[in-house]
Design a protein around this motif. Structure first.
Motif, short mmCIF file in Angstrom:
data_model
loop_
_atom_site.label_atom_id
_atom_site.label_comp_id
_atom_site.label_asym_id
_atom_site.label_seq_id
_atom_site.Cartn_x
_atom_site.Cartn_y
_atom_site.Cartn_z
N ASP A 117 0.68 -1.14 -0.01
CA ASP A 117 -0.12 -0.04 0.09
C ASP A 117 1.03 1.31 0.01
O ASP A 117 0.38 2.24 -0.65
N ALA A 137 2.07 1.98 -3.47
CA ALA A 137 0.93 2.67 -4.16
C ALA A 137 1.06 4.09 -3.87
O ALA A 137 0.72 4.95 -4.87
N GLU A 166 3.83 5.81 -5.80
CA GLU A 166 3.57 5.82 -7.02
C GLU A 166 2.84 6.99 -7.35
O GLU A 166 3.11 7.75 -8.41
N ASP A 167 1.83 7.39 -6.60
CA ASP A 167 0.87 8.47 -6.90
C ASP A 167 1.67 9.72 -6.61
O ASP A 167 1.54 10.63 -7.32
N ASP A 194 4.14 9.97 -9.38
CA ASP A 194 3.57 9.80 -10.72
C ASP A 194 4.65 8.80 -11.38
O ASP A 194 5.06 9.26 -12.54
N ILE A 243 5.57 4.54 -11.89
CA ILE A 243 5.21 2.81 -11.61
C ILE A 243 6.16 2.15 -10.80
O ILE A 243 7.29 2.24 -11.35
N PRO A 271 7.17 -1.26 -9.88
CA PRO A 271 6.58 -2.53 -10.35
C PRO A 271 6.82 -3.69 -8.76
O PRO A 271 7.81 -3.18 -8.18
#
Ligand SMILES: Cc1ncc(COP(=O)(O)O)c(C=O)c1O
Lengths: 401, 81
Positions: free
Chosen positions: B41, B44, B47-48, B51, B53, B55
């Motif tokens: 989590d 994630a 990532e946001d 901006d 990814i 993996p």
């Protein structure tokens, strides 16, 4: 040299800290199976409310007879892989029946649902591809990703906007396989299928839906949430299992992809394990026929689901999702969840105790799953037992309205 | 070279239930006592925030806060070409 098992010490300590008085979930033995909804556990007649036996077909006389006949005709097992000596007429008939149910060109049957995910996800997505999975995916989906050489990305559970955002960030370079489930097994919440399909189409990705808990449960002929949402032809791959609604063991994957059959030579969890025994194949085939043509079981299942959901809601419990055949009761305190689970068992009701990391959001759940074979009386007993024990443990305070 | 470390430390703060001092050598599993779901989590969230990814394939190599900062810096540079 240290002990190989030292790494499990934190897990051993965590397990000891759970404080079961007498029985923990892994100690439960079904001493005698009376019916799809009743067993003898610890010498006591117990209602089974956590078996994923959604349609109650495990004792359907037609399934049992088909299994008996196949056992007598073809023996106890195939002793071989599907690609060697393990493909019998029954395996081909079962694949044809499932393809027919979905109106799909191709179907492959696997020895379990876990292997169906391993074989399909793990093989279809390769080194230069990307797999995008729902954050709350089942362990078999996570493990299939580990087995694949693809890049693995996770999106926020059931959130089409979040999926959109991540697909946008990924750009247009790689082939993308999105993997979701129809009905999520822990909380009993359904995927927003139409929204997810729309995002998938917009980005030109492929979609695989695991209908493990939704086959036989949703849709006009029981195909699952994809059918209910009217998007069957927008979904590239559907996987599922025979271990729930179908009442036996095994898994499948259906697709219209023109090159799909090559997986029979490329998927190692298909090739390097023995195929399903003839009796299992025969009862699965009969159950697939029944679930496609007899909606009454599905209707009864949903009546039971609504009755349980309504009863527990009225009693004051906090439930995981809208009514579905999976009804998860949230218990805030971990020790209380453990105590209630054990007391339910001692009072003749078996449910699943589910805890992190198997559950999302750190939730402690007393997870119930219903069956078409439950009677109204049994569902009432489940509700009453929950309510009585929760009150005596002060989990619920006010008397029922 | 971008430097994501300070921002990552800020993102960790609300999830730092143990209130441990976060340094580049702090580990997620042992020092912060995060389980695998909490780590995913948090990925994630990063990532946001950045901006990018990240993996899941990288996770086995991301045991410390410093390793995560290095990985994020690399991903940001890759994104900016
Ligand atoms: C979503 C999901 N996929 C796959 C499986 C694996 O199914 P099987 O029991 O056939 O291995 C399960 C069941 O545990 C499941 O819940």
């Amino acid at each position: 040299m240290a002990d190989l098992f030292d790494k499990f010490d934190p897990m051993i300590r965590a397990r000891e800290a759970l404080g079961f008085e007498d029985t923990s979930p892994i100690d439960v033995v079904m001493e005698q199976i009376i019916s799809p909804t009743e067993a003898v556990i610890k010498g006591k007649r117990t209602i089974l409310a956590g078996t994923n036996n959604y349609l109650g077909l495990t004792f359907d006389p037609r399934c049992i007879q088909a299994a008996h006949e196949a056992l007598d005709a073809a023996g106890t097992g195939t002793t071989g892989s599907r690609v060697l000596n393990g493909t019998y007429t029954g395996h081909k008939a079962l694949e044809a029946a499932i393809a027919n149910l979905y109106g799909a060109q191709h179907c492959m049957v696997f020895s379990t649902g876990f292997l169906a995910n391993m074989a399909s996800i793990g093989t279809i997505a390769g080194k230069d591809d990307v797999i995008v999975i729902d954050a709350d995916s089942h362990a078999s989906i996570y493990d299939a990703c580990k087995m694949s050489d693809a890049t693995i990305v996770r999106f926020k559970h059931n959130d089409a906007d979040d999926l959109d955002k991540r697909l946008r960030r990924l750009g247009t370079g790689a082939n993308v396989l999105i993997v979701i489930e129809g009905l999520y097994s822990m909380l009993g919440d359904k995927a927003p299928m139409k929204e997810l399909v729309e995002v998938k189409n917009r980005h030109g990705a492929s979609l695989m839906v695991d209908e493990a808990h939704s086959l036989g449960v949703f849709g006009e002929t029981g195909c699952g949430v994809v059918q209910e949402a009217g998007v069957m032809h927008d979904v590239e791959f559907v996987v599922g299992t025979f271990s729930k609604s179908v009442g036996t063991i095994g898994g499948y994957c259906v697709s219209n992809h023109p090159k799909f059959e090559i997986l029979r030579l490329a998927a190692r969890p298909y090739m390097f394990t023995a195929s399903l025994p003839p009796s299992v194949v025969a009862s699965a085939l009969k159950a697939i026929e029944i679930l496609g043509s007899e909606p009454q079981h599905r209707e009864k299942l949903w009546r039971n689901a609504r009755q349980l959901h309504e009863g527990l809601t009225r009693a004051g419990f906090n439930l995981g999702a809208a009514p579905s055949p999976v009804v998860a009761v949230k218990i805030d305190d971990r020790d209380m969840a453990v105590r209630l689970w054990e007391q339910l068992l001692n009072n003749g009701v078996y449910v699943n105790l589910a805890m992190p990391p198997a559950t999302p959001q750190g939730l402690n759940l007393l997870r119930c799953s219903l069956s078409a074979a439950h009677t109204e009386e049994q569902v009432k007993t489940i509700v009453d037992t929950f309510e009585r024990l929760a009150r005596s443990n002060s989990v619920l305070s006010q008397p029922a309205a | 070279m971008s430097n994501a470390l300070d921002e990552i430390v800020t993102l960790i703060a609300p999830l730092n239930r143990k209130g441990v001092a976060v340094t580049p050598s702090s580990t997620f599993a042992t020092d912060l006592e995060w389980d695998s779901l909490t780590v995913m989590d948090f990925v994630a969230e990063m990532e946001d925030h950045f901006d990018i990814i990240i993996p899941l394939n990288l996770l086995p190599d991301l045991e410390t806060v410093g390793q995560v900062a290095d990985a994020v810096n690399t991903l940001i540079e890759k994104k900016n070409g």
